[in-house]
Scaffold this motif. Structure first.
Motif, short mmCIF file in Angstrom:
data_model
loop_
_atom_site.label_atom_id
_atom_site.label_comp_id
_atom_site.label_asym_id
_atom_site.label_seq_id
_atom_site.Cartn_x
_atom_site.Cartn_y
_atom_site.Cartn_z
N PHE B 47 17.48 -98.26 46.36
CA PHE B 47 17.89 -97.18 47.78
C PHE B 47 17.76 -98.04 48.75
CE2 PHE B 47 17.32 -93.11 45.41
CZ PHE B 47 16.21 -93.41 44.48
N SER B 48 18.25 -97.74 49.81
CA SER B 48 17.76 -98.12 51.27
C SER B 48 17.82 -97.11 52.23
CB SER B 48 18.84 -99.34 51.46
OG SER B 48 19.85 -98.92 52.35
N TYR B 49 17.01 -97.20 53.24
CA TYR B 49 16.79 -96.28 54.41
C TYR B 49 16.80 -97.07 55.68
CZ TYR B 49 14.81 -92.18 51.99
OH TYR B 49 14.66 -91.03 51.33
N ASN B 50 17.32 -96.38 56.51
CA ASN B 50 17.49 -97.01 57.94
C ASN B 50 16.98 -96.04 58.91
OD1 ASN B 50 19.25 -97.10 60.70
ND2 ASN B 50 18.71 -98.86 60.07
N ASN B 51 16.09 -96.44 59.43
CA ASN B 51 15.13 -95.28 60.44
C ASN B 51 15.04 -93.86 59.85
OD1 ASN B 51 14.63 -96.53 63.02
ND2 ASN B 51 16.68 -96.63 63.25
N LYS B 52 14.36 -93.93 58.54
CA LYS B 52 14.18 -92.97 57.83
C LYS B 52 15.28 -91.86 57.26
CE LYS B 52 11.81 -90.59 61.17
NZ LYS B 52 10.96 -89.74 61.60
N GLU B 53 16.43 -92.50 57.38
CA GLU B 53 17.76 -92.06 56.80
C GLU B 53 18.14 -92.71 55.74
OE1 GLU B 53 20.37 -91.01 59.95
OE2 GLU B 53 21.97 -90.84 58.26
N LEU B 54 18.29 -91.98 54.54
CA LEU B 54 18.99 -92.42 53.24
C LEU B 54 20.28 -92.83 53.52
CD1 LEU B 54 18.44 -93.09 50.11
CD2 LEU B 54 19.36 -90.84 49.78
N ILE B 55 20.32 -94.21 53.18
CA ILE B 55 21.73 -95.01 53.36
C ILE B 55 22.38 -95.25 51.86
CG2 ILE B 55 22.74 -96.95 54.38
CD1 ILE B 55 21.77 -94.98 56.58
N ILE B 56 21.54 -95.88 51.17
CA ILE B 56 22.19 -96.40 50.03
C ILE B 56 21.41 -95.55 48.82
CG2 ILE B 56 22.63 -98.40 48.12
CD1 ILE B 56 22.88 -100.10 50.71
N ASN B 57 22.08 -94.97 47.74
CA ASN B 57 21.51 -94.65 46.66
C ASN B 57 22.23 -94.97 45.52
OD1 ASN B 57 20.60 -92.81 44.50
ND2 ASN B 57 20.29 -91.03 45.65
N GLU B 58 21.98 -95.79 44.66
CA GLU B 58 22.83 -96.51 43.49
C GLU B 58 22.62 -95.69 42.30
OE1 GLU B 58 24.90 -99.68 43.59
OE2 GLU B 58 25.02 -98.66 45.65
N THR B 59 22.99 -94.80 42.34
CA THR B 59 23.20 -94.07 41.04
C THR B 59 21.83 -94.05 40.19
OG1 THR B 59 24.25 -95.69 39.94
CG2 THR B 59 25.65 -94.11 40.77
N VAL B 60 20.67 -93.70 41.06
CA VAL B 60 19.40 -93.87 40.20
C VAL B 60 19.09 -92.37 39.76
CG1 VAL B 60 16.96 -94.30 40.96
CG2 VAL B 60 18.80 -95.77 41.71
N PRO B 61 18.51 -92.17 38.55
CA PRO B 61 18.24 -91.01 38.09
C PRO B 61 17.33 -90.17 39.01
CG PRO B 61 17.73 -92.54 36.30
CD PRO B 61 18.23 -93.34 37.76
N ASN B 62 17.50 -88.70 39.19
CA ASN B 62 16.86 -87.87 40.02
C ASN B 62 15.20 -87.96 40.04
OD1 ASN B 62 19.31 -86.95 40.98
ND2 ASN B 62 19.34 -85.21 39.43
N ARG B 63 14.79 -88.56 39.03
CA ARG B 63 13.41 -88.62 38.71
C ARG B 63 12.88 -89.63 39.91
NH1 ARG B 63 11.67 -91.41 34.93
NH2 ARG B 63 13.75 -92.36 34.37
N PHE B 64 13.71 -90.49 40.69
CA PHE B 64 13.14 -91.31 41.36
C PHE B 64 13.37 -90.65 42.65
CE2 PHE B 64 12.22 -95.20 39.05
CZ PHE B 64 12.95 -95.02 37.83
N SER B 65 12.48 -90.30 43.63
CA SER B 65 12.73 -89.94 44.77
C SER B 65 11.91 -90.73 46.09
CB SER B 65 12.12 -88.47 44.83
OG SER B 65 10.82 -88.50 44.38
N PRO B 66 12.77 -91.32 46.79
CA PRO B 66 12.35 -92.06 47.96
C PRO B 66 11.76 -91.39 49.01
CG PRO B 66 14.55 -92.42 47.93
CD PRO B 66 14.30 -91.41 46.66
N LYS B 67 10.69 -91.88 49.77
CA LYS B 67 10.28 -91.08 50.87
C LYS B 67 10.07 -91.87 52.21
CE LYS B 67 9.04 -86.58 49.27
NZ LYS B 67 9.55 -86.20 48.12
N SER B 68 10.47 -91.47 53.11
CA SER B 68 10.18 -92.58 54.50
C SER B 68 9.54 -91.93 55.68
CB SER B 68 11.82 -93.27 55.01
OG SER B 68 11.19 -94.24 55.99
N PRO B 69 8.24 -91.61 55.50
CA PRO B 69 7.60 -90.82 56.84
C PRO B 69 7.95 -91.52 58.08
CG PRO B 69 6.17 -92.11 55.45
CD PRO B 69 7.40 -92.49 54.78
N ASP B 70 7.99 -92.80 58.03
CA ASP B 70 8.50 -93.55 59.41
C ASP B 70 9.16 -94.73 58.96
OD1 ASP B 70 5.16 -94.03 59.60
OD2 ASP B 70 6.16 -95.46 59.26
N LYS B 71 9.76 -95.31 59.98
CA LYS B 71 10.52 -96.63 59.63
C LYS B 71 9.66 -97.76 59.28
CE LYS B 71 11.22 -98.91 63.95
NZ LYS B 71 12.16 -99.52 64.97
#
Lengths: 111, 116
Positions: B47-71
């Motif tokens: 995954f990648s996040y920019n300023n708390k927003e998901l940018i890249i999600n590389e076909t990772v299983p749904n069991r993986f959930s990233p969270k960005s409370p702040d940058k």
């Protein structure tokens, strides 16, 4: 997406010998980065190459980017035991911040 | 001062459990990443996040959930852990990639996850 193939996968050398790892792509690359990961450690950025035919040196390390921007190499002169680790090439630029890594070359240096 | 930090460093758990890994960077970067490194040392972006927003999600299983409370923070939660999830997970950060050809990425020390 872009892929980079890195060879060799493993390299064992005697201290003082030279070492080279190669990174190849079937497509033109906008850039190449090189990272080093010590055993048990994390990848650490070494250098970035962006120009065709570019050569950069860092002490005993020489980095090259091919004229066609489809290959790159990292050469270490007179290896030392501190050079042990995995060397990765990586390329980006096709998708926002996404780095695609080569498979890495694991270097062992025997004293 | 540690630039990119991760906790925990080691995580040993049973199959089926849920676990989280935390990452923080004090470099002032806008973009953060999660990578998985398998037993053969292969590094793959998740995954990648920019300023708390998901940018890249590389076909990772749904069991993986990233969270960005702040940058400055990007956490990774994994549900229903499986044996194949055993790996080293690296967090990384960089300047905004839009502004340059490819920004240098700074990696955290890694979290070694072992699922039994």
């Amino acid at each position: 997406g872009q892929q980079v193939m890195q060879i060799p996968q493993y390299q064992h050398v005697q201290e003082g010998e030279d070492f080279t790892t190669y990174c190849n792509s079937s497509t033109t690359l906008s850039n190449i980065q090189w990272y080093k990961q010590r055993p048990g450690g994390h990848p650490v950025f070494l250098i970035q190459l962006v120009k065709s035919g570019e050569v950069k040196k860092q002490k005993r390390l020489t980095f090259q980017f091919g004229e066609a921007k489809k290959n790159s190499s990292l050469h270490i002169t007179a290896t030392q035991t501190t050079d042990v680790g995995t060397y990765f090439c990586a390329t980006g630029g096709t998708s926002y911040g996404k780095l695609t890594f080569g498979q890495g070359t694991i270097l062992t240096v025997h004293p | 001062d540690t630039a990119v930090s991760q906790t925990p460093k080691y995580l040993v758990t049973q199959m089926g459990n849920d676990k989280s890994i935390k990452c923080e960077q004090n470099l002032g970067h806008d973009t953060m990443y999660w990578y998985k490194q398998d037993s053969k040392k292969f590094l793959k972006i998740m995954f990648s996040y920019n300023n708390k927003e998901l940018i890249i999600n590389e076909t990772v299983p749904n069991r993986f959930s990233p969270k960005s409370p702040d940058k400055a923070h990007l956490n990774l939660h994994i549900n229903s852990l499986e044996l194949g999830d055993s790996a080293v997970y690296f967090c990384a950060s960089s300047q905004d990639p839009v502004l340059a050809v490819q920004e240098t990425q700074y990696f955290g020390p890694g979290t070694r996850l072992l699922v039994l």
